[in-house]
Design a protein around this motif. Structure first.
Motif, PDB file in Angstrom:
ATOM      1  N   ASP A 162      31.571  75.002  64.577  1.00 40.44           N
ATOM      2  CA  ASP A 162      32.971  75.379  64.441  1.00 40.44           C
ATOM      3  C   ASP A 162      33.127  76.372  63.293  1.00 40.44           C
ATOM      4  OD1 ASP A 162      34.426  73.696  61.955  1.00 40.44           O
ATOM      5  OD2 ASP A 162      32.498  72.935  62.645  1.00 40.44           O
ATOM      6  N   PRO A 163      34.171  77.208  63.335  1.00 41.60           N
ATOM      7  CA  PRO A 163      34.334  78.227  62.284  1.00 41.60           C
ATOM      8  C   PRO A 163      34.536  77.689  60.867  1.00 41.60           C
ATOM      9  CG  PRO A 163      35.604  78.841  64.215  1.00 41.60           C
ATOM     10  CD  PRO A 163      35.115  77.431  64.447  1.00 41.60           C
ATOM     11  N   PRO A 215      31.191  77.679  46.370  1.00 45.55           N
ATOM     12  CA  PRO A 215      31.427  76.360  46.955  1.00 45.55           C
ATOM     13  C   PRO A 215      32.121  76.489  48.311  1.00 45.55           C
ATOM     14  CG  PRO A 215      32.220  76.440  44.683  1.00 45.55           C
ATOM     15  CD  PRO A 215      31.865  77.841  45.070  1.00 45.55           C
ATOM     16  N   TRP A 216      31.789  75.573  49.221  1.00 50.99           N
ATOM     17  CA  TRP A 216      32.424  75.581  50.529  1.00 50.99           C
ATOM     18  C   TRP A 216      33.904  75.247  50.375  1.00 50.99           C
ATOM     19  CZ3 TRP A 216      35.043  71.642  53.014  1.00 50.99           C
ATOM     20  CH2 TRP A 216      35.490  71.945  54.299  1.00 50.99           C
ATOM     21  N   ASP A 217      34.714  75.889  51.178  1.00 50.61           N
ATOM     22  CA  ASP A 217      36.150  75.648  51.225  1.00 50.61           C
ATOM     23  C   ASP A 217      36.565  75.806  52.681  1.00 50.61           C
ATOM     24  OD1 ASP A 217      39.019  76.962  51.285  1.00 50.61           O
ATOM     25  OD2 ASP A 217      38.863  75.861  49.391  1.00 50.61           O
ATOM     26  N   ALA A 218      37.475  74.980  53.146  1.00 52.03           N
ATOM     27  CA  ALA A 218      37.898  75.014  54.550  1.00 52.03           C
ATOM     28  C   ALA A 218      38.489  76.357  54.967  1.00 52.03           C
ATOM     29  CB  ALA A 218      38.908  73.893  54.825  1.00 52.03           C
ATOM     30  N   ASP A 219      38.958  77.144  54.016  1.00 50.02           N
ATOM     31  CA  ASP A 219      39.552  78.447  54.328  1.00 50.02           C
ATOM     32  C   ASP A 219      38.577  79.610  54.165  1.00 50.02           C
ATOM     33  OD1 ASP A 219      42.051  77.331  54.929  1.00 50.02           O
ATOM     34  OD2 ASP A 219      42.599  77.306  52.804  1.00 50.02           O
ATOM     35  N   GLN A 242      30.025  76.704  56.082  1.00 50.89           N
ATOM     36  CA  GLN A 242      29.024  76.300  55.099  1.00 50.89           C
ATOM     37  C   GLN A 242      27.913  77.335  54.956  1.00 50.89           C
ATOM     38  OE1 GLN A 242      28.063  72.137  54.580  1.00 50.89           O
ATOM     39  NE2 GLN A 242      29.656  71.649  56.077  1.00 50.89           N
ATOM     40  N   VAL A 243      27.479  77.934  56.042  1.00 54.56           N
ATOM     41  CA  VAL A 243      26.451  78.964  55.903  1.00 54.56           C
ATOM     42  C   VAL A 243      27.035  80.205  55.232  1.00 54.56           C
ATOM     43  CG1 VAL A 243      26.536  80.200  58.125  1.00 54.56           C
ATOM     44  CG2 VAL A 243      24.357  79.848  57.006  1.00 54.56           C
ATOM     45  N   VAL A 244      28.323  80.485  55.463  1.00 57.32           N
ATOM     46  CA  VAL A 244      28.988  81.585  54.752  1.00 57.32           C
ATOM     47  C   VAL A 244      29.023  81.277  53.258  1.00 57.32           C
ATOM     48  CG1 VAL A 244      31.194  82.788  54.421  1.00 57.32           C
ATOM     49  CG2 VAL A 244      30.320  82.404  56.736  1.00 57.32           C
ATOM     50  N   SER A 245      29.308  80.027  52.898  1.00 52.43           N
ATOM     51  CA  SER A 245      29.321  79.661  51.472  1.00 52.43           C
ATOM     52  C   SER A 245      27.935  79.800  50.856  1.00 52.43           C
ATOM     53  CB  SER A 245      29.870  78.241  51.263  1.00 52.43           C
ATOM     54  OG  SER A 245      28.925  77.244  51.589  1.00 52.43           O
ATOM     55  N   PHE A 246      26.884  79.443  51.609  1.00 48.24           N
ATOM     56  CA  PHE A 246      25.516  79.617  51.107  1.00 48.24           C
ATOM     57  C   PHE A 246      25.228  81.100  50.877  1.00 48.24           C
ATOM     58  CE2 PHE A 246      24.117  75.745  53.873  1.00 48.24           C
ATOM     59  CZ  PHE A 246      24.728  74.866  53.000  1.00 48.24           C
ATOM     60  N   ALA A 247      25.641  81.931  51.832  1.00 47.26           N
ATOM     61  CA  ALA A 247      25.383  83.368  51.734  1.00 47.26           C
ATOM     62  C   ALA A 247      26.098  83.985  50.541  1.00 47.26           C
ATOM     63  CB  ALA A 247      25.803  84.072  53.021  1.00 47.26           C
ATOM     64  N   LEU A 248      27.330  83.537  50.298  1.00 50.55           N
ATOM     65  CA  LEU A 248      28.116  84.078  49.187  1.00 50.55           C
ATOM     66  C   LEU A 248      27.815  83.389  47.860  1.00 50.55           C
ATOM     67  CD1 LEU A 248      31.594  84.376  50.950  1.00 50.55           C
ATOM     68  CD2 LEU A 248      30.068  86.264  50.299  1.00 50.55           C
TER      69      LEU A 248
END
Length: 159
Positions: free
Chosen positions: A46-47, A62-66, A53-59
């Motif tokens: 899901d987006p 911390p992960w955030d729902a938005d 979470q993988v976007v948060s790893f790349a950046l």
């Protein structure tokens, strides 16, 4: 069966609305056939949570729902109908697209390994690091093609 997710790229919301009309609401990736558009079968990704979470790893944030910044764009009336069960399409933010597109190839194995160990994927049997690396390469490739062409990444969702 669960929720289905197909990620694809398109030039704008109007083109997506026309596509949805043409294919009678989806899906974009069809069993045994070629995708309708440049698309990735997202399976259970899901987006906001799993892809986020993988976007948060790349950046390296911390992960955030938005974090993926998705916005409902089709059908417009679905936002007001609390009983609507799909299909619908969301568009991801440019930040999410670019975060995926900019992942260097040499970081992919490490990110796929981290991604394979998130709690949300723990109940699936096909989330070994090697398989998630293949999936991550698909998402990164889609994001790179989208960015190169000035497209956005969309996600078709159906219950």
């Amino acid at each position: 069966m669960g929720v289905l997710y197909d990620y694809f790229r398109s030039s704008d919301d109007e083109a997506v609305a026309e596509l949805m009309a043409r294919i009678d609401g989806g899906p974009l990736v069809r069993e045994g056939g070629s995708p309708v558009e440049d698309a990735v079968d997202g399976k259970g990704i899901d987006p906001p949570v799993v892809l986020g979470q993988v976007v948060s790893f790349a950046l390296d944030v911390p992960w955030d729902a938005d974090l993926t910044g998705e916005r409902l764009m089709w059908p417009a009336a679905a936002g007001q109908d609390l009983e609507y069960e799909g299909p619908w399409v969301v568009v991801l933010s440019e930040r999410a697209r670019d975060a995926l597109a900019q992942i260097p190839d040499d970081r992919l194995p490490d990110l796929a390994d981290r991604w394979s160990r998130i709690e949300e994927l723990s109940h699936y049997s096909d989330t070994q690091p090697e398989l998630m690396l293949s999936r991550l390469r698909e998402f990164v490739g889609l994001a790179r093609r989208a960015r190169t062409n000035g497209d956005s990444i969309y996600c078709w969702i159906c219950l």
